[in-house]
Write a protein that holds these residues in place. Structure first.
Motif, mmCIF file in Angstrom:
data_model
loop_
_atom_site.group_PDB
_atom_site.id
_atom_site.type_symbol
_atom_site.label_atom_id
_atom_site.label_comp_id
_atom_site.label_asym_id
_atom_site.label_seq_id
_atom_site.Cartn_x
_atom_site.Cartn_y
_atom_site.Cartn_z
ATOM 1 N N ARG A 39 0.820 -1.206 0.000
ATOM 2 C CA ARG A 39 0.000 0.000 0.000
ATOM 3 C C ARG A 39 0.853 1.254 0.000
ATOM 4 N N LEU A 40 2.075 1.136 0.544
ATOM 5 C CA LEU A 40 2.901 2.313 0.784
ATOM 6 C C LEU A 40 4.361 2.034 0.454
ATOM 7 N N SER A 41 4.977 2.960 -0.285
ATOM 8 C CA SER A 41 6.433 2.973 -0.454
ATOM 9 C C SER A 41 6.993 4.085 0.428
ATOM 10 N N ILE A 42 8.097 3.807 1.091
ATOM 11 C CA ILE A 42 8.723 4.792 1.970
ATOM 12 C C ILE A 42 10.120 5.080 1.434
ATOM 13 N N ALA A 43 10.384 6.354 1.124
ATOM 14 C CA ALA A 43 11.663 6.770 0.553
ATOM 15 C C ALA A 43 12.449 7.567 1.590
ATOM 16 N N ILE A 44 13.641 7.109 1.904
ATOM 17 C CA ILE A 44 14.501 7.778 2.877
ATOM 18 C C ILE A 44 15.837 8.087 2.226
ATOM 19 N N VAL A 45 16.203 9.364 2.178
ATOM 20 C CA VAL A 45 17.515 9.773 1.665
ATOM 21 C C VAL A 45 18.411 10.035 2.872
ATOM 22 N N ASN A 46 19.556 9.389 2.887
ATOM 23 C CA ASN A 46 20.434 9.429 4.060
ATOM 24 C C ASN A 46 21.834 9.920 3.703
ATOM 25 N N TRP A 47 22.411 10.671 4.646
ATOM 26 C CA TRP A 47 23.819 11.057 4.534
ATOM 27 C C TRP A 47 24.408 11.143 5.935
ATOM 28 N N ASN A 48 25.200 10.166 6.286
ATOM 29 C CA ASN A 48 25.958 10.159 7.535
ATOM 30 C C ASN A 48 25.096 10.271 8.797
#
Length: 296
Positions: free
Chosen positions: A10-19
């Motif tokens: 039902r849901l996509s979760i997008a996480i952009v990470n840096w350090n």
């Protein structure tokens, strides 16, 4: 557990990470321990972190789809990479420095479904001590920004016209249609994300979600804020690592926003005034942060 199969959730979760490895592990744990009904697939885009974030995700959360960039491509480009992979009806853009409480994702999805023309939804953010973060603003329109930069907004802080940018009068206890909730937790209809298009990568850090939300509303979709979901947000975990540079990045983002949306000759004097004021503000803030960094 969250599903891995594309199109089955039902849901996509997008996480952009840096350090932000430890905070990212905490955020992922909070989601995977209490996923939404119908499942979710999680996409982590790591922007060449030097703290072992990518390896930690691969080892600790094998169900997460990991995009490990060789260089730091920026927040906007990282989100675009994740959005291109999202296949669920809804996509959540989520910062890594948050804790998502059990049930929060289901409530957010229900609020989105309650408003069929809602293209994006923001929620109430709180500091770890429980204090509400002022996370909703109006669009940086010329008059609103001039009032802000000249100090009029501070004097007439209860005026919905003069203080229309930072909105100190906004009630964080009531659901409302808004302009731009902070992108820390931004729930999108995936079909709307495709219609509006990717984030403008000329905004690598700041104002990219502001620009996207502005384009979203231009296409006739609404943007809502709900207090029924409360997310703990540690705030600025990535940007604080580069200190004074972020003040200048914020200035560049604002000026690009103005060139893009108010580029005509009619707005040239306003652009010059706002540019001069924001340069001065960025210089003062950068100097203050640099002094703090030297003494800490």
């Amino acid at each position: 557990m969250c599903e891995e199969k594309l199109g089955a959730t039902r849901l996509s979760i997008a996480i952009v990470n840096w350090n932000t490895r430890e905070l990212l592990m905490q955020a992922l744990g909070s989601i995977i321990s209490a996923p939404p009904q119908g499942g979710c697939d999680i996409i982590v885009v790591d922007n060449a972190s030097s703290d072992g974030s990518a390896d930690a995700v691969a080892a600790g959360f094998p169900e997460v789809r990991l995009v490990a960039n060789a260089t730091n491509v920026g927040y906007a480009a990282g989100n675009n990479q994740a959005l291109a992979l999202a296949r669920s009806p809804y996509t959540l853009l989520l910062n890594p420095d948050v804790i998502v409480p059990p049930g929060a994702l289901d409530v957010a999805l229900a609020r989105m479904e309650r408003h069929p023309k809602c293209g994006a939804l923001g929620v109430r953010l709180v500091h770890p001590n429980g204090e509400v973060q002022r996370s909703v603003r109006g669009f940086p329109r010329p008059v609103a920004l001039l009032c802000e930069m000249t100090g009029l907004a501070a004097v007439f802080s209860n005026s919905r016209w003069i203080a229309a940018y930072r909105m100190p009068w906004f009630n964080y206890s009531h659901e409302a249609e808004v302009d731009q909730p902070m992108g820390t937790f931004l729930l999108l209809r995936t079909e709307v994300a495709a219609e509006v298009g990717p984030m403008d990568e000329a905004f690598p850090i700041f104002f990219n979600e502001v620009d996207w939300l502005y384009r979203c509303k231009q296409r006739g979709w609404s943007v809502w804020f709900t207090p029924d979901v409360e997310i703990v947000h540690y705030g600025g975990a990535s940007t604080s690592q580069v200190g004074a540079k972020m003040a200048w990045e914020s200035h560049y983002g604002l000026m690009h926003y103005y060139r893009k949306h108010y580029g005509g000759a009619l707005h040239a004097p306003v652009r010059w005034l706002i540019g001069a004021a924001s340069w001065l503000r960025a210089a003062v803030l950068a100097n203050r942060r640099a002094r703090i960094s030297r003494t800490s």
